[in-house]
Design a protein around this motif. Sequence first.
Motif, PDB file in Angstrom:
ATOM      1  N   HIS A   1       0.839  -1.201   0.000  1.00 56.77           N
ATOM      2  CA  HIS A   1       0.000   0.000   0.000  1.00 56.77           C
ATOM      3  C   HIS A   1       0.874   1.252   0.000  1.00 56.77           C
ATOM      4  O   HIS A   1       0.598   2.216  -0.724  1.00 56.77           O
ATOM      5  CB  HIS A   1      -0.940  -0.003   1.209  1.00 56.77           C
ATOM      6  CG  HIS A   1      -1.885   1.152   1.221  1.00 56.77           C
ATOM      7  ND1 HIS A   1      -1.628   2.291   1.933  1.00 56.77           N
ATOM      8  CD2 HIS A   1      -3.063   1.356   0.580  1.00 56.77           C
ATOM      9  CE1 HIS A   1      -2.612   3.155   1.746  1.00 56.77           C
ATOM     10  NE2 HIS A   1      -3.494   2.609   0.927  1.00 56.77           N
ATOM     11  N   THR A   2       1.923   1.237   0.799  1.00 56.06           N
ATOM     12  CA  THR A   2       2.852   2.366   0.851  1.00 56.06           C
ATOM     13  C   THR A   2       3.509   2.564  -0.507  1.00 56.06           C
ATOM     14  O   THR A   2       3.588   3.687  -1.009  1.00 56.06           O
ATOM     15  CB  THR A   2       3.932   2.136   1.930  1.00 56.06           C
ATOM     16  OG1 THR A   2       3.297   1.997   3.190  1.00 56.06           O
ATOM     17  CG2 THR A   2       4.921   3.279   1.973  1.00 56.06           C
TER      18      THR A   2
ATOM     19  N   GLU B   1       1.034   4.167  -2.838  1.00 56.52           N
ATOM     20  CA  GLU B   1       0.856   5.597  -2.537  1.00 56.52           C
ATOM     21  C   GLU B   1       2.034   6.418  -3.039  1.00 56.52           C
ATOM     22  O   GLU B   1       1.852   7.490  -3.610  1.00 56.52           O
ATOM     23  CB  GLU B   1       0.672   5.814  -1.033  1.00 56.52           C
ATOM     24  CG  GLU B   1      -0.731   5.532  -0.575  1.00 56.52           C
ATOM     25  CD  GLU B   1      -1.043   6.232   0.732  1.00 56.52           C
ATOM     26  OE1 GLU B   1      -0.378   7.240   1.072  1.00 56.52           O
ATOM     27  OE2 GLU B   1      -1.965   5.771   1.405  1.00 56.52           O
TER      28      GLU B   1
END
Length: 118
Positions: free
Chosen positions: A5-6, A9
């Motif tokens: 997820h990081t 992003e």
Amino acid sequence: MSRSHTRHELSQLESNLRIEIGKLAQSKNISLDTQSSSRCELIVLLTQAGLCEHPLFSQITQVDAAVCQLDIGLYGLCSDCENEIEAERLDINPVEQRCTQCAESHQHEHRQELRLTH
């Protein structure tokens, strides 16, 4: 926040920055290939174009640092004290480099430097 997820992003942030850097280059009649250049190449090109002081330069270097930290397993650690950066800070700004305490100390020191130099 998970590692994937990081990474997603940071990738989204980088894509948006590449678009903005392309617009900036176009407005200044500078030839920059923002889409096919690596982050490192893009940073070098911005430096050569004399755009180091522009906020977009700072933002792309922060993204580069965060991605590199993610790659080597140091993402989320404070660049000053090496303790974990609070999850809330990283949720707000995924390229954050300092924990709350070190950020406050850095900001205070920076204000002092500005007072001394002006």
